[in-house]
Design a protein around this motif. Sequence first.
Motif, PDB file in Angstrom:
ATOM      1  N   VAL A  20       0.846  -1.195   0.000  1.00  0.00           N
ATOM      2  CA  VAL A  20       0.000   0.000   0.000  1.00  0.00           C
ATOM      3  C   VAL A  20       0.882   1.246   0.000  1.00  0.00           C
ATOM      4  O   VAL A  20       0.613   2.208  -0.719  1.00  0.00           O
ATOM      5  N   THR A  72      -3.733   0.223  -4.028  1.00  0.00           N
ATOM      6  CA  THR A  72      -4.897   0.773  -3.337  1.00  0.00           C
ATOM      7  C   THR A  72      -6.071  -0.197  -3.256  1.00  0.00           C
ATOM      8  O   THR A  72      -7.118   0.159  -2.733  1.00  0.00           O
ATOM      9  N   LEU A 110      -4.644   2.582   4.100  1.00  0.00           N
ATOM     10  CA  LEU A 110      -4.985   3.735   3.254  1.00  0.00           C
ATOM     11  C   LEU A 110      -5.443   4.920   4.098  1.00  0.00           C
ATOM     12  O   LEU A 110      -5.206   6.070   3.734  1.00  0.00           O
ATOM     13  N   GLU A 154      -1.971   6.296   5.539  1.00  0.00           N
ATOM     14  CA  GLU A 154      -1.026   6.842   4.561  1.00  0.00           C
ATOM     15  C   GLU A 154      -1.380   8.281   4.207  1.00  0.00           C
ATOM     16  O   GLU A 154      -2.550   8.602   3.997  1.00  0.00           O
ATOM     17  N   LYS A 182      -1.986  11.439   1.932  1.00  0.00           N
ATOM     18  CA  LYS A 182      -2.507  11.544   0.567  1.00  0.00           C
ATOM     19  C   LYS A 182      -2.011  12.864  -0.028  1.00  0.00           C
ATOM     20  O   LYS A 182      -2.702  13.863  -0.021  1.00  0.00           O
TER      21      LYS A 182
END
Length: 63
Positions: free
Chosen positions: A18, A23, A53, A56, A58
């Motif tokens: 990931v 994704t 996700l 993490e 963005k």
Amino acid sequence: MYVCLCHAITDTQIKNAVSQGDTSLADVKKRLGVANQCGKCARMAVQIIQNQLEIEPKYYEVA
């Protein structure tokens, strides 16, 4: 922790995938082979992907 016993894939490997841009389960499946055999690990793999996700950063959403 081992997630996919058929291919000896760990949660750390999924998290790293990931981090490298995967994704979805399909992306991780291509990279690592998770959920390719018996499929019992698919649900746990999806949970790990979704959780990672959320963690993490963005960078593309900042601009």
